[in-house]
Enzyme design. Structure first.
Site, PDB file in Angstrom:
ATOM      1  N   MET A  82       0.849  -1.200   0.000  1.00 17.85           N
ATOM      2  CA  MET A  82       0.000   0.000   0.000  1.00 17.85           C
ATOM      3  C   MET A  82       0.881   1.246   0.000  1.00 17.85           C
ATOM      4  O   MET A  82       1.821   1.326   0.770  1.00 17.85           O
ATOM      5  CB  MET A  82      -0.866   0.007   1.268  1.00 17.85           C
ATOM      6  N   ASN A  83       0.564   2.224  -0.889  1.00 20.68           N
ATOM      7  CA  ASN A  83       1.093   3.574  -0.680  1.00 20.68           C
ATOM      8  C   ASN A  83      -0.050   4.574  -0.721  1.00 20.68           C
ATOM      9  O   ASN A  83      -1.065   4.327  -0.060  1.00 20.68           O
ATOM     10  CB  ASN A  83       2.320   3.912  -1.531  1.00 20.68           C
ATOM     11  N   ASP A  84       0.061   5.670  -1.408  1.00 21.59           N
ATOM     12  CA  ASP A  84      -0.829   6.841  -1.259  1.00 21.59           C
ATOM     13  C   ASP A  84      -2.314   6.569  -1.028  1.00 21.59           C
ATOM     14  O   ASP A  84      -2.911   5.727  -1.709  1.00 21.59           O
ATOM     15  CB  ASP A  84      -0.814   7.699  -2.533  1.00 21.59           C
TER      16      ASP A  84
ATOM     17  N   GLN B  71      -3.137   3.254  -3.336  1.00 23.40           N
ATOM     18  CA  GLN B  71      -2.197   2.633  -4.258  1.00 23.40           C
ATOM     19  C   GLN B  71      -1.856   1.246  -3.709  1.00 23.40           C
ATOM     20  O   GLN B  71      -1.466   1.107  -2.538  1.00 23.40           O
ATOM     21  CB  GLN B  71      -0.941   3.500  -4.374  1.00 23.40           C
TER      22      GLN B  71
ATOM     23  N   TRP C  58       6.325  -2.352  -4.103  1.00 25.62           N
ATOM     24  CA  TRP C  58       5.634  -1.572  -5.125  1.00 25.62           C
ATOM     25  C   TRP C  58       5.696  -2.334  -6.449  1.00 25.62           C
ATOM     26  O   TRP C  58       6.715  -2.935  -6.781  1.00 25.62           O
ATOM     27  CB  TRP C  58       6.314  -0.203  -5.257  1.00 25.62           C
TER      28      TRP C  58
ATOM     29  N   SER D 202      -2.037   7.447  -8.637  1.00 24.66           N
ATOM     30  CA  SER D 202      -2.892   8.152  -7.680  1.00 24.66           C
ATOM     31  C   SER D 202      -3.913   9.071  -8.321  1.00 24.66           C
ATOM     32  O   SER D 202      -3.726   9.561  -9.431  1.00 24.66           O
ATOM     33  CB  SER D 202      -2.028   8.965  -6.716  1.00 24.66           C
TER      34      SER D 202
HETATM   35  C1  FRU Z   1       3.426   9.377  -4.628  1.00 26.36           C
HETATM   36  C2  FRU Z   1       3.435   8.657  -5.963  1.00 26.36           C
HETATM   37  C3  FRU Z   1       2.489   9.349  -6.925  1.00 26.36           C
HETATM   38  C4  FRU Z   1       2.143   8.254  -7.881  1.00 26.36           C
HETATM   39  C5  FRU Z   1       2.097   7.049  -6.980  1.00 26.36           C
HETATM   40  C6  FRU Z   1       2.540   5.769  -7.644  1.00 26.36           C
HETATM   41  O1  FRU Z   1       3.803   8.589  -3.559  1.00 26.36           O
HETATM   42  O2  FRU Z   1       4.750   8.599  -6.470  1.00 26.36           O
HETATM   43  O3  FRU Z   1       3.036  10.498  -7.537  1.00 26.36           O
HETATM   44  O4  FRU Z   1       0.931   8.486  -8.514  1.00 26.36           O
HETATM   45  O5  FRU Z   1       2.939   7.336  -5.874  1.00 26.36           O
HETATM   46  O6  FRU Z   1       2.262   4.682  -6.827  1.00 26.36           O
END
Ligand code: FRU
Length: 470
Positions: A19-21, A37, A45, A81
């Site tokens: 998980m990110n954003d 994300q 990732w 995102s």
């Molecule tokens: C920010 C980012 C966004 C992009 C996403 C990819 O953390 O780099 O700019 O859309 O993560 O996962």
């Protein structure tokens, strides 16, 4: 010895995988929806999907099926995102389609924006006319490849979207587009651009009204530190100012950091039906070690949602009142005169703690709290009146990254109020009325649950309250 799993009790984290954003944060049909994300197949990732969770109170979350997967022409290497908006009762997501165009996937790529629509808030259909903002809509003197993270909002009967990019000369910038219907977009202007001090690329922009002004919030990449501020590799910041939608300009007199800890990035806001502007961020940081990636099958979590309130020329960030419904087991003590280090008669790894300190400047060298104490492990929060710095030190917190973050605090009255949230592998510290928040991940052992208070010199804890949060 039992091995901790670091899974959080009252924060949203990846169910499995990465998980990110936070994405598409919105209240829709009575529920809060938060997308994120997500790479479902591994705890690293990878080609981005949109994970999806819903909540009634922003505390307990239910996972829903993955909302978006990278299976289209314009998003085949990732659904990056974006944000959400309600249109005619439908839930519309706007996001970045990522496409790799050459052998070096970190350098050779293109990005454009698309939408996906849902009637029920669960299944999403990508619009057949995607992309709605293609590369051809990128203005001159702007990066041809970094063009992402649409945050869409309604303003004076039109839709607007802000998009992150850079000028290809080392300065982050944000672009503004306008639309009547979310499908046909017109470029308006460069809304804001760095002057060399604010990072070389801007990600995840957000623009929202608050208290009669506008707040511009963004995540600058590779931003140099300024004194004690912006000490992470990538930062988050906001400016308060005036938005001119016609001209497409935003002017902030100054910028400030959103969160002063180690792990907070790509925050996104939404407005709820109580009129609150709520902000949530990814509670991790790029290029920082994430211990759950080894052998745990998950990585990444969200911060606690926070309400942003405007106070003259700054924002205050406060925990939501919903958290109080989860309090149990109050431990309370008053007027603790601190002489050296004291072991509190309570402990835990998932709690809220409120402590009010009173000290005599000139007679106190340092005081504070140690959390998650056990064996050699401790996470230390302290204040020193002589240099006026509050410190969050995770040097001996456990496995995982160390370091210290500091914020300058002028405490004339000799009083320091802390409200702290500890949750298995996280610590969030709200200072005073929300003047500062510091967020960080920590990875202590399961037995490291002690709470100590300490002072050298004269210091009293006038009030100490702790609740388990489960
Ligand atoms: C920010 C980012 C966004 C992009 C996403 C990819 O953390 O780099 O700019 O859309 O993560 O996962």
């Amino acid at each position: 010895m039992l091995r901790p799993d670091y899974r959080l009790n009252y924060h949203l984290m990846a169910e499995f995988g990465w998980m990110n954003d936070p994405n598409g944060f919105i209240q829709y049909n009575g529920q809060y929806h938060l997308f994120y994300q997500h790479y479902p197949y591994k705890s690293v990732w990878g080609p981005m999907h949109w994970g999806h969770a819903v909540s009634r109170d922003l505390m307990k979350w239910d996972y829903l099926p993955v909302a978006l997967a990278p299976d289209g022409e314009f998003d085949r290497d990732g659904c990056f995102s974006g944000s959400a908006v309600e249109q005619d009762g439908k839930l519309v997501l706007m996001y970045t389609g990522h496409v790799v165009t050459g052998p070096d996937k970190d350098q050779d790529y293109k990005q454009s924006q698309g939408i996906a629509v849902s009637e029920d808030g669960v299944t999403f259909e990508k619009w057949e006319g995607n992309p709605v903002i293609g590369y051809d809509a990128i203005p001159d003197r702007v990066s041809r490849k970094d063009f992402r993270d649409p945050k869409v909002f309604r303003h004076e009967d039109q839709y607007y979207v802000v998009l992150g990019s850079n000028d290809a000369q080392g300065n982050g910038l944000v672009l503004l587009y306008r639309s009547e219907d979310l499908r046909n977009w017109t470029y308006v202007n460069v809304l804001a651009v760095s002057d060399g001090r604010y990072g070389d690329n801007w990600e995840c922009p957000d623009l929202f009204p608050l208290g009669g002004r506008h707040v511009f919030m963004l995540s600058p990449q590779r931003m140099p530190a300024q004194g004690e501020a912006y000490r992470n590799l990538h930062s988050t910041m906001y400016g308060i100012g005036d938005f001119n939608a016609e001209a497409g300009t935003f002017r902030a007199e100054q910028y400030a950091q959103v969160d002063h800890g180690f792990d907070f990035y790509a925050p996104q806001s939404t407005l709820d039906d109580k009129g609150r502007r709520i902000i949530i961020g990814w509670m991790d940081m790029w290029e920082s070690e994430m211990p759950t990636q080894q052998g745990h099958h998950w990585a990444g979590a969200m911060s606690l949602p926070r309400e942003a309130v405007i106070d003259h020329d700054r924002l205050l960030f406060r925990p939501l009142e919903e958290v109080e419904n989860y309090r149990s087991n109050l431990f309370e003590q008053r007027d603790i005169l601190l002489t050296g280090e004291q072991i509190m008669e309570t402990f835990g790894d998932s709690y809220e703690l409120k402590a009010v300190f009173e000290f005599e400047a000139g007679n106190t060298d340092e005081f504070g709290l140690k959390l998650r104490v056990g064996g050699e492990e401790e996470t230390v929060l302290s204040y020193r009146p002589d240099d006026g710095l509050f410190r969050f030190n995770r040097e001996r917190a456990g496995i995982g990254p160390g370091g210290e973050r500091r914020v300058p605090l002028g405490l004339q009255e000799g009083r320091l109020e802390l409200r702290i949230f500890v949750d298995k592998s996280s610590v969030e510290i709200f200072i005073g009325d929300g003047e500062y928040v510091l967020t960080g991940r920590v990875y202590p052992g399961m037995e490291s649950t002690g709470i100590h208070a300490f002072a050298s010199g004269k210091c009293t804890i006038v009030s100490f309250q702790k609740w388990d949060i489960l």
